[in-house]
Design a protein around this motif. Structure first.
Motif, PDB file in Angstrom:
ATOM      1  N   THR A   8       0.313  29.451  61.608  1.00 28.97           N
ATOM      2  CA  THR A   8      -0.187  29.530  60.241  1.00 28.97           C
ATOM      3  C   THR A   8       0.976  29.557  59.256  1.00 28.97           C
ATOM      4  OG1 THR A   8      -0.188  31.949  60.134  1.00 28.97           O
ATOM      5  CG2 THR A   8      -2.153  30.883  61.049  1.00 28.97           C
ATOM      6  N   LYS A   9       0.669  29.307  57.997  1.00 27.97           N
ATOM      7  CA  LYS A   9       1.696  29.276  56.964  1.00 27.97           C
ATOM      8  C   LYS A   9       2.173  30.670  56.576  1.00 27.97           C
ATOM      9  CE  LYS A   9       0.429  24.735  55.281  1.00 27.97           C
ATOM     10  NZ  LYS A   9      -0.104  23.900  54.184  1.00 27.97           N
ATOM     11  N   GLY A  10       1.702  31.684  57.315  1.00 33.46           N
ATOM     12  CA  GLY A  10       2.305  33.009  57.212  1.00 33.46           C
ATOM     13  C   GLY A  10       3.599  33.088  58.001  1.00 33.46           C
ATOM     14  N   SER A  11       3.954  31.994  58.701  1.00 32.11           N
ATOM     15  CA  SER A  11       5.203  31.927  59.464  1.00 32.11           C
ATOM     16  C   SER A  11       5.955  30.658  59.050  1.00 32.11           C
ATOM     17  CB  SER A  11       4.911  31.908  60.973  1.00 32.11           C
ATOM     18  OG  SER A  11       4.162  30.757  61.314  1.00 32.11           O
ATOM     19  N   PRO A  12       7.278  30.635  59.220  1.00 31.28           N
ATOM     20  CA  PRO A  12       8.089  29.528  58.695  1.00 31.28           C
ATOM     21  C   PRO A  12       8.203  28.349  59.660  1.00 31.28           C
ATOM     22  CG  PRO A  12       9.521  31.199  59.583  1.00 31.28           C
ATOM     23  CD  PRO A  12       8.119  31.711  59.779  1.00 31.28           C
ATOM     24  N   TRP A  13       7.072  27.798  60.073  1.00 29.71           N
ATOM     25  CA  TRP A  13       7.106  26.784  61.111  1.00 29.71           C
ATOM     26  C   TRP A  13       6.653  25.412  60.622  1.00 29.71           C
ATOM     27  CZ3 TRP A  13       9.540  26.335  65.514  1.00 29.71           C
ATOM     28  CH2 TRP A  13      10.062  27.494  66.099  1.00 29.71           C
ATOM     29  N   GLU A  14       7.056  25.025  59.397  1.00 29.05           N
ATOM     30  CA  GLU A  14       6.716  23.697  58.901  1.00 29.05           C
ATOM     31  C   GLU A  14       7.329  22.587  59.763  1.00 29.05           C
ATOM     32  OE1 GLU A  14       9.813  25.295  55.861  1.00 29.05           O
ATOM     33  OE2 GLU A  14       8.405  26.086  57.346  1.00 29.05           O
ATOM     34  N   VAL A  15       8.380  22.926  60.536  1.00 27.39           N
ATOM     35  CA  VAL A  15       9.009  21.907  61.400  1.00 27.39           C
ATOM     36  C   VAL A  15       8.051  21.416  62.482  1.00 27.39           C
ATOM     37  CG1 VAL A  15      11.400  22.608  61.022  1.00 27.39           C
ATOM     38  CG2 VAL A  15      10.051  23.721  62.820  1.00 27.39           C
TER      39      VAL A  15
ATOM     40  N   HIS B 279       8.376  17.467  62.987  1.00 27.08           N
ATOM     41  CA  HIS B 279       8.819  16.897  64.261  1.00 27.08           C
ATOM     42  C   HIS B 279       7.657  16.508  65.166  1.00 27.08           C
ATOM     43  CE1 HIS B 279      13.219  17.792  63.897  1.00 27.08           C
ATOM     44  NE2 HIS B 279      12.754  18.612  62.975  1.00 27.08           N
ATOM     45  N   HIS B 280       6.463  16.561  64.641  1.00 27.93           N
ATOM     46  CA  HIS B 280       5.256  16.161  65.367  1.00 27.93           C
ATOM     47  C   HIS B 280       5.172  16.828  66.742  1.00 27.93           C
ATOM     48  CE1 HIS B 280       1.651  13.948  66.097  1.00 27.93           C
ATOM     49  NE2 HIS B 280       2.154  13.283  67.143  1.00 27.93           N
ATOM     50  N   CYS B 281       5.243  18.179  66.711  1.00 32.77           N
ATOM     51  CA  CYS B 281       5.090  18.929  67.964  1.00 32.77           C
ATOM     52  C   CYS B 281       4.062  20.055  67.799  1.00 32.77           C
ATOM     53  CB  CYS B 281       6.432  19.485  68.441  1.00 32.77           C
ATOM     54  SG  CYS B 281       7.348  20.446  67.222  1.00 32.77           S
ATOM     55  N   GLY B 282       3.268  19.987  66.719  1.00 37.65           N
ATOM     56  CA  GLY B 282       2.243  20.997  66.494  1.00 37.65           C
ATOM     57  C   GLY B 282       1.651  20.891  65.108  1.00 37.65           C
ATOM     58  N   TRP B 283       0.995  21.975  64.696  1.00 39.67           N
ATOM     59  CA  TRP B 283       0.290  22.013  63.422  1.00 39.67           C
ATOM     60  C   TRP B 283       0.699  23.270  62.650  1.00 39.67           C
ATOM     61  CZ3 TRP B 283      -1.513  20.653  68.111  1.00 39.67           C
ATOM     62  CH2 TRP B 283      -2.113  19.396  68.251  1.00 39.67           C
ATOM     63  N   TRP B 284       0.981  23.112  61.369  1.00 42.57           N
ATOM     64  CA  TRP B 284       1.328  24.226  60.468  1.00 42.57           C
ATOM     65  C   TRP B 284       0.222  24.297  59.436  1.00 42.57           C
ATOM     66  CZ3 TRP B 284       4.457  24.567  55.558  1.00 42.57           C
ATOM     67  CH2 TRP B 284       4.928  25.871  55.339  1.00 42.57           C
ATOM     68  N   ILE B 285      -0.572  25.361  59.457  1.00 43.11           N
ATOM     69  CA  ILE B 285      -1.858  25.363  58.754  1.00 43.11           C
ATOM     70  C   ILE B 285      -2.022  26.613  57.881  1.00 43.11           C
ATOM     71  CG2 ILE B 285      -2.946  24.037  60.590  1.00 43.11           C
ATOM     72  CD1 ILE B 285      -4.183  26.707  61.581  1.00 43.11           C
ATOM     73  N   ASP B 286      -2.973  26.541  56.970  1.00 45.53           N
ATOM     74  CA  ASP B 286      -3.362  27.739  56.214  1.00 45.53           C
ATOM     75  C   ASP B 286      -3.950  28.755  57.195  1.00 45.53           C
ATOM     76  OD1 ASP B 286      -2.617  26.650  53.766  1.00 45.53           O
ATOM     77  OD2 ASP B 286      -4.575  25.687  53.490  1.00 45.53           O
ATOM     78  N   ASN B 287      -3.866  30.042  56.818  1.00 48.58           N
ATOM     79  CA  ASN B 287      -4.272  31.066  57.790  1.00 48.58           C
ATOM     80  C   ASN B 287      -5.694  31.582  57.569  1.00 48.58           C
ATOM     81  OD1 ASN B 287      -3.638  32.389  55.468  1.00 48.58           O
ATOM     82  ND2 ASN B 287      -2.304  33.926  56.398  1.00 48.58           N
ATOM     83  N   ASP B 288      -6.564  30.741  57.029  1.00 52.29           N
ATOM     84  CA  ASP B 288      -7.975  31.122  56.922  1.00 52.29           C
ATOM     85  C   ASP B 288      -8.716  30.653  58.175  1.00 52.29           C
ATOM     86  OD1 ASP B 288      -9.471  28.336  56.146  1.00 52.29           O
ATOM     87  OD2 ASP B 288      -7.494  28.445  55.205  1.00 52.29           O
TER      88      ASP B 288
ATOM     89  N   GLU C 212      -9.851  26.924  62.919  1.00 49.90           N
ATOM     90  CA  GLU C 212     -10.836  26.228  63.745  1.00 49.90           C
ATOM     91  C   GLU C 212     -10.624  24.722  63.713  1.00 49.90           C
ATOM     92  OE1 GLU C 212     -14.711  27.562  62.545  1.00 49.90           O
ATOM     93  OE2 GLU C 212     -14.185  29.683  62.851  1.00 49.90           O
ATOM     94  N   ARG C 213     -10.326  24.174  62.530  1.00 51.91           N
ATOM     95  CA  ARG C 213     -10.121  22.737  62.412  1.00 51.91           C
ATOM     96  C   ARG C 213      -8.890  22.289  63.205  1.00 51.91           C
ATOM     97  NH1 ARG C 213     -10.914  22.528  57.414  1.00 51.91           N
ATOM     98  NH2 ARG C 213      -8.754  22.704  56.708  1.00 51.91           N
ATOM     99  N   ALA C 214      -7.817  23.098  63.149  1.00 52.98           N
ATOM    100  CA  ALA C 214      -6.600  22.760  63.902  1.00 52.98           C
ATOM    101  C   ALA C 214      -6.856  22.815  65.408  1.00 52.98           C
ATOM    102  CB  ALA C 214      -5.474  23.720  63.521  1.00 52.98           C
ATOM    103  N   MET C 215      -7.626  23.788  65.855  1.00 52.54           N
ATOM    104  CA  MET C 215      -7.949  23.885  67.279  1.00 52.54           C
ATOM    105  C   MET C 215      -8.749  22.672  67.729  1.00 52.54           C
ATOM    106  SD  MET C 215      -8.754  27.996  67.503  1.00 52.54           S
ATOM    107  CE  MET C 215      -9.180  28.012  69.254  1.00 52.54           C
ATOM    108  N   ILE C 216      -9.662  22.212  66.899  1.00 53.18           N
ATOM    109  CA  ILE C 216     -10.430  21.013  67.232  1.00 53.18           C
ATOM    110  C   ILE C 216      -9.511  19.797  67.312  1.00 53.18           C
ATOM    111  CG2 ILE C 216     -12.175  19.411  66.343  1.00 53.18           C
ATOM    112  CD1 ILE C 216     -13.619  21.910  65.191  1.00 53.18           C
TER     113      ILE C 216
END
Length: 379
Positions: free
Chosen positions: A296-303, A307-316, A321-325
């Motif tokens: 989530t964007k509560g952590s500094p993981w925009e990379v 680098h296309h190795c995951g998702w950096w998302i809002d923490n609602d 749920e959308r990222a998990m899907i």
């Protein structure tokens, strides 16, 4: 150069203990005579790794959360000459004793707050922290030669509090050598995972609610919750799983060593749903093993996105749920490529050797002067 790192290396301390150990390991690989100074282990505890250790006496008095520890000054006297003291964390007694010693003996010291100055962290037991700030903590922070932040966001929160010390942005390291060559464990079942302390601020219930809210999507998936900490919170999570009638949520308890490694490698995707993290070591633990991650964007993981190795998302809840899907629906080939991208990112940016070299550069600049390193900021 002789450096003392002040911080616990107890497995149960989680990410901070591991990153402190790996920092010392990286420094020693780069020719720095680095040691750990901490309190003795309690019964049933164990060290995260083998580096030179200096142990104080056991705390002999506890008063409103503050531990009084004997023999710290004598221990540091025996270590002299010491060129620099690197303090991991604030608020507790051992960092306080070591900062006071460093100031008295004119030894430069670095403080790594480890997220302790984030607004969310300051709001927890706020009256104790305000009292600590008034009595000693504010003064010790201002006297620090340098502050180590793990990301730019942590630097900004530090500045918002009115501190103008130099700040070095150096993320936490991860040991890549053996993990880079490991293969993931292929499961027929898609498995989401959480790794870390079971603490209310980690918001693990959001993952449980995602499984409940999106039953049609996740009915053939599993959620593996790896870790332990606060029994009351774990009881709450287990009761929610039971209340919602979920049969595909698994609690492993606290794992370490080979068991922990096997559990992580069995994941299809790791998720960190915390409202805030100053870094989030567990993301690296997944990436280095080729596991894509959601943070989530509560952590500094925009990379993760860059680098296309995951998702950096809002923490609602909806965003999680959308990222998990999205993670569930990508092809196996795309997930494999994301895993390879994550391994490359960790090796280039977060390896023990690379960050040990960067820390050595910081120490040499503090002790000898010269051109300011590019990762040190005055504003």
């Amino acid at each position: 150069m002789k450096v003392i790192h002040v911080g616990l290396l107890n497995y149960k301390q989680g990410g901070p203990a591991l990153s402190t150990y790996l920092t010392i390991k990286g420094l020693r690989e780069n020719g720095i005579d680095a040691y750990s100074l901490s309190c003795p282990l309690m019964k049933g505890d164990s060290l995260v790794g083998d580096v030179p250790q200096l142990f104080t006496k056991k705390p002999f008095i506890k008063l409103i959360g503050f531990e009084f520890i004997g023999g710290v000054r004598n221990l540091l006297d025996d270590c002299n000459p010491v060129d620099l003291i690197h303090i991991q964390g604030i608020w507790s007694s051992l960092p306080h004793y070591c900062a006071a010693y460093a100031f008295k003996h004119n030894i430069p010291y670095i403080i790594a707050p480890r997220g302790s100055l984030y607004p969310q962290a300051l709001s927890i037991s706020s009256w104790k922290k305000k009292l600590s700030m008034m009595i000693w903590q504010d003064k010790e922070i201002r006297r620090a030669t340098c502050i180590q932040a793990t990301c730019k966001e942590e630097l900004l929160y530090f500045r918002d509090l009115g501190y103008n010390n130099p700040v070095a942005i150096i993320p936490n390291p991860i040991d890549c050598k053996e993990l880079m060559n490991q293969s993931i464990i292929i499961n027929t079942t898609f498995r989401f995972g959480y790794l870390g302390r079971l603490h209310p601020r980690k918001k693990i219930e959001k993952l449980i609610y995602a499984f409940a809210n999106r039953k049609d999507y996740f009915k053939k998936c599993e959620l593996l919750i790896i870790g332990s900490d606060i029994p009351e919170y774990e009881d709450f999570l287990r009761s929610e799983v039971k209340r919602l009638g979920l049969t595909n949520v698994i609690f492993t308890g606290f794992l370490q060593g080979e068991e922990k490694d096997k559990a992580i490698r069995s994941l299809s995707c790791l998720i960190n749903p915390s409202d805030f993290e100053n870094f989030g070591n567990v993301i690296n633990e997944a990436l280095v093993r080729g596991i894509p991650a959601i943070a989530t964007k509560g952590s500094p993981w925009e990379v993760l996105e860059q680098h296309h190795c995951g998702w950096w998302i809002d923490n609602d809840q909806e965003s999680i749920e959308r990222a998990m899907i999205n993670a569930y629906e990508i092809t196996e080939n795309e997930r494999t490529q994301m895993g390879l991208n994550g391994k490359q990112l960790v090796n280039d940016e977060f390896s023990v050797g690379a960050l040990g070299k960067k820390m050595k550069i910081l120490y040499e600049w503090i002790l000898k002067g010269g051109v300011k390193p590019s990762f040190v900021y005055y504003d």
